[in-house]
Scaffold this motif. Sequence first.
Motif, mmCIF file in Angstrom:
data_model
loop_
_atom_site.group_PDB
_atom_site.id
_atom_site.type_symbol
_atom_site.label_atom_id
_atom_site.label_comp_id
_atom_site.label_asym_id
_atom_site.label_seq_id
_atom_site.Cartn_x
_atom_site.Cartn_y
_atom_site.Cartn_z
ATOM 1 N N CYS A 273 11.262 -17.231 70.441
ATOM 2 C CA CYS A 273 10.191 -17.265 71.458
ATOM 3 C C CYS A 273 8.888 -17.728 70.806
ATOM 4 O O CYS A 273 8.149 -18.536 71.363
ATOM 5 N N PHE A 274 8.617 -17.199 69.620
ATOM 6 C CA PHE A 274 7.416 -17.594 68.872
ATOM 7 C C PHE A 274 7.456 -19.093 68.555
ATOM 8 O O PHE A 274 6.468 -19.801 68.736
ATOM 9 N N LEU A 275 8.591 -19.574 68.082
ATOM 10 C CA LEU A 275 8.707 -20.991 67.725
ATOM 11 C C LEU A 275 8.434 -21.888 68.930
ATOM 12 O O LEU A 275 7.858 -22.971 68.780
ATOM 13 N N ALA A 276 8.802 -21.435 70.108
ATOM 14 C CA ALA A 276 8.578 -22.221 71.324
ATOM 15 C C ALA A 276 7.092 -22.378 71.647
ATOM 16 O O ALA A 276 6.714 -23.276 72.393
ATOM 17 N N LEU A 277 6.235 -21.519 71.052
ATOM 18 C CA LEU A 277 4.791 -21.614 71.281
ATOM 19 C C LEU A 277 4.149 -22.748 70.483
ATOM 20 O O LEU A 277 2.987 -23.078 70.696
ATOM 21 N N ASN A 278 4.888 -23.326 69.531
ATOM 22 C CA ASN A 278 4.387 -24.410 68.687
ATOM 23 C C ASN A 278 3.095 -24.047 67.965
ATOM 24 O O ASN A 278 2.145 -24.833 67.917
ATOM 25 N N VAL A 279 3.061 -22.855 67.403
ATOM 26 C CA VAL A 279 1.923 -22.407 66.600
ATOM 27 C C VAL A 279 1.868 -23.278 65.345
ATOM 28 O O VAL A 279 2.912 -23.564 64.740
ATOM 29 N N PRO A 280 0.678 -23.726 64.939
ATOM 30 C CA PRO A 280 0.581 -24.570 63.741
ATOM 31 C C PRO A 280 1.231 -23.902 62.521
ATOM 32 O O PRO A 280 1.143 -22.684 62.340
ATOM 33 N N LYS A 281 1.873 -24.711 61.706
ATOM 34 C CA LYS A 281 2.604 -24.199 60.534
ATOM 35 C C LYS A 281 1.699 -23.530 59.506
ATOM 36 O O LYS A 281 2.167 -22.741 58.694
ATOM 37 N N ASN A 282 0.395 -23.828 59.535
ATOM 38 C CA ASN A 282 -0.521 -23.209 58.573
ATOM 39 C C ASN A 282 -1.132 -21.903 59.087
ATOM 40 O O ASN A 282 -2.016 -21.340 58.451
ATOM 41 N N ALA A 283 -0.640 -21.404 60.213
ATOM 42 C CA ALA A 283 -1.150 -20.153 60.776
ATOM 43 C C ALA A 283 -0.848 -18.982 59.849
ATOM 44 O O ALA A 283 0.188 -18.945 59.175
ATOM 45 N N HIS A 284 -1.765 -18.035 59.824
ATOM 46 C CA HIS A 284 -1.579 -16.802 59.061
ATOM 47 C C HIS A 284 -1.002 -15.767 60.018
ATOM 48 O O HIS A 284 -1.629 -15.396 61.001
#
Length: 127
Positions: free
Chosen positions: A12-23
Amino acid sequence: MGYNGGPIAAHCFLALNVPKNAHIIDIGAGTGIVGAVLQSNGYQHIDALDGNENMLAVLKGKGCYRSVVNSMVSPEVVLPVEEKSYDVAILAGVFLPGHIAIRSLEQIVKVVKSGRLSGCQAKQFQF
């Protein structure tokens, strides 16, 4: 019957397309299921927080977390994490009796930058 809430929450998180450099902080990280999925999808800035030393021992063996914090999460416990230090908090399968009380969100939101809380309570059983 097996627990698969961690992978569900991670996807579900991956589907949000959060930037890869997020903490990211994985609260109630358990054995590191979520962190392993996130790391295998390119996330590197992942920290874990859990209050169970036995689960944390398993989690550490996976090598997918930058740092590991041993702490219980409750409305009365100030988390031993710097306030507003994370872009995202992910919680999977934690809002259950005997685990993390929903009222603990007051402490959890303190460690996330304003407007950036991501939670996914995933529970699915296979029979």
